[in-house]
Design a protein around this motif. Structure first.
Motif, PDB file in Angstrom:
ATOM      1  N   ALA A 162     -50.433-123.143  71.298  1.00  0.00           N
ATOM      2  CA  ALA A 162     -51.069-122.892  69.996  1.00  0.00           C
ATOM      3  C   ALA A 162     -50.177-123.364  68.851  1.00  0.00           C
ATOM      4  CB  ALA A 162     -51.392-121.409  69.840  1.00  0.00           C
ATOM      5  N   MET A 163     -48.888-123.085  68.943  1.00  0.00           N
ATOM      6  CA  MET A 163     -47.967-123.449  67.862  1.00  0.00           C
ATOM      7  C   MET A 163     -47.720-124.955  67.810  1.00  0.00           C
ATOM      8  SD  MET A 163     -47.271-120.681  66.231  1.00  0.00           S
ATOM      9  CE  MET A 163     -48.899-120.082  66.627  1.00  0.00           C
ATOM     10  N   LEU A 164     -47.735-125.603  68.961  1.00  0.00           N
ATOM     11  CA  LEU A 164     -47.422-127.033  69.042  1.00  0.00           C
ATOM     12  C   LEU A 164     -48.674-127.892  69.234  1.00  0.00           C
ATOM     13  CD1 LEU A 164     -44.264-126.739  71.326  1.00  0.00           C
ATOM     14  CD2 LEU A 164     -44.333-126.942  68.826  1.00  0.00           C
ATOM     15  N   ARG A 165     -49.835-127.327  68.972  1.00  0.00           N
ATOM     16  CA  ARG A 165     -51.122-127.990  69.190  1.00  0.00           C
ATOM     17  C   ARG A 165     -51.171-129.441  68.708  1.00  0.00           C
ATOM     18  NH1 ARG A 165     -54.478-127.303  65.198  1.00  0.00           N
ATOM     19  NH2 ARG A 165     -53.632-125.245  64.808  1.00  0.00           N
ATOM     20  N   PRO A 166     -50.627-129.776  67.535  1.00  0.00           N
ATOM     21  CA  PRO A 166     -50.716-131.179  67.087  1.00  0.00           C
ATOM     22  C   PRO A 166     -49.986-132.177  67.987  1.00  0.00           C
ATOM     23  CG  PRO A 166     -50.172-129.733  65.254  1.00  0.00           C
ATOM     24  CD  PRO A 166     -50.054-128.909  66.501  1.00  0.00           C
ATOM     25  N   LEU A 167     -49.099-131.683  68.831  1.00  0.00           N
ATOM     26  CA  LEU A 167     -48.333-132.583  69.706  1.00  0.00           C
ATOM     27  C   LEU A 167     -48.971-132.783  71.077  1.00  0.00           C
ATOM     28  CD1 LEU A 167     -44.776-131.160  68.938  1.00  0.00           C
ATOM     29  CD2 LEU A 167     -45.903-133.119  67.871  1.00  0.00           C
ATOM     30  N   ARG A 168     -50.099-132.122  71.296  1.00  0.00           N
ATOM     31  CA  ARG A 168     -50.706-132.140  72.632  1.00  0.00           C
ATOM     32  C   ARG A 168     -50.936-133.549  73.174  1.00  0.00           C
ATOM     33  NH1 ARG A 168     -56.048-129.051  74.924  1.00  0.00           N
ATOM     34  NH2 ARG A 168     -55.765-129.815  77.038  1.00  0.00           N
ATOM     35  N   SER A 169     -51.503-134.419  72.365  1.00  0.00           N
ATOM     36  CA  SER A 169     -51.862-135.758  72.858  1.00  0.00           C
ATOM     37  C   SER A 169     -50.643-136.627  73.161  1.00  0.00           C
ATOM     38  CB  SER A 169     -52.775-136.464  71.858  1.00  0.00           C
ATOM     39  OG  SER A 169     -52.090-136.695  70.646  1.00  0.00           O
ATOM     40  N   THR A 170     -49.507-136.311  72.572  1.00  0.00           N
ATOM     41  CA  THR A 170     -48.308-137.120  72.801  1.00  0.00           C
ATOM     42  C   THR A 170     -47.230-136.387  73.582  1.00  0.00           C
ATOM     43  OG1 THR A 170     -47.393-136.433  70.669  1.00  0.00           O
ATOM     44  CG2 THR A 170     -48.647-138.491  70.703  1.00  0.00           C
ATOM     45  N   TRP A 171     -47.483-135.144  73.998  1.00  0.00           N
ATOM     46  CA  TRP A 171     -46.465-134.317  74.643  1.00  0.00           C
ATOM     47  C   TRP A 171     -45.809-135.008  75.835  1.00  0.00           C
ATOM     48  CZ3 TRP A 171     -43.806-130.355  73.058  1.00  0.00           C
ATOM     49  CH2 TRP A 171     -43.074-129.610  73.969  1.00  0.00           C
ATOM     50  N   GLU A 172     -46.591-135.647  76.662  1.00  0.00           N
ATOM     51  CA  GLU A 172     -46.052-136.277  77.879  1.00  0.00           C
ATOM     52  C   GLU A 172     -45.137-137.464  77.553  1.00  0.00           C
ATOM     53  OE1 GLU A 172     -46.492-134.689  80.730  1.00  0.00           O
ATOM     54  OE2 GLU A 172     -47.906-133.305  79.794  1.00  0.00           O
ATOM     55  N   GLN A 173     -45.284-138.067  76.379  1.00  0.00           N
ATOM     56  CA  GLN A 173     -44.449-139.205  75.999  1.00  0.00           C
ATOM     57  C   GLN A 173     -43.185-138.777  75.250  1.00  0.00           C
ATOM     58  OE1 GLN A 173     -47.998-139.424  75.146  1.00  0.00           O
ATOM     59  NE2 GLN A 173     -48.151-140.207  77.218  1.00  0.00           N
ATOM     60  N   ILE A 174     -43.104-137.518  74.858  1.00  0.00           N
ATOM     61  CA  ILE A 174     -41.945-137.029  74.118  1.00  0.00           C
ATOM     62  C   ILE A 174     -40.797-136.829  75.106  1.00  0.00           C
ATOM     63  CG2 ILE A 174     -41.029-135.117  72.739  1.00  0.00           C
ATOM     64  CD1 ILE A 174     -43.900-134.653  71.716  1.00  0.00           C
TER      65      ILE A 174
END
Length: 119
Positions: free
Chosen positions: A37-49
């Motif tokens: 919920a807190m990091l929701r904006p990063l969901r689409s790029t999380w795996e590339q971080i």
């Protein structure tokens, strides 16, 4: 007996360190609901971080939870902007922020705003 104690303590610290890195090297689906919920904006790029940056983002979760809704919305807007940048742009922003002589919140905000307007 003393060297054995030191060795055991060293191994224990190494295990804790390894466990911490492993705990942060998670896929999005492995994150708890609060973190998602807190990091929701990063969901689409999380795996590339990279793992180290994931760890940094996860360390911000408690701070994000303690913010009021308008502060949290602002922080999540910044996360969304960050997620939309290319890898090269992210590196440029990181270097600019590191190079700021006065690394206080106002200076970081100004650097971020300058970057968004000129790139």
């Amino acid at each position: 007996m003393r060297p054995l104690s030191i060795m055991m303590m060293t191994l224990g610290l190494s295990f804790i360190s390894l466990f911490s890195v492993t705990a942060y090297a998670q896929s999005w689906d492995d994150l708890d609901a609060n973190s998602q919920a807190m990091l929701r904006p990063l969901r689409s790029t999380w795996e590339q971080i990279p793992t180290t940056q994931r760890q940094q983002w996860l360390q911000h979760v408690p701070r994000l939870q303690s913010m009021n809704s308008s502060q949290r919305d602002n922080a999540q807007e910044r996360m969304a902007e960050w997620a939309s940048l290319s890898k090269q742009q992210r590196v440029q922003v990181e270097q600019r922020l590191k190079n700021d002589a006065d690394n206080n919140a106002e200076t970081r905000n100004q650097s971020w705003t300058r970057f968004l307007h000129f790139h």
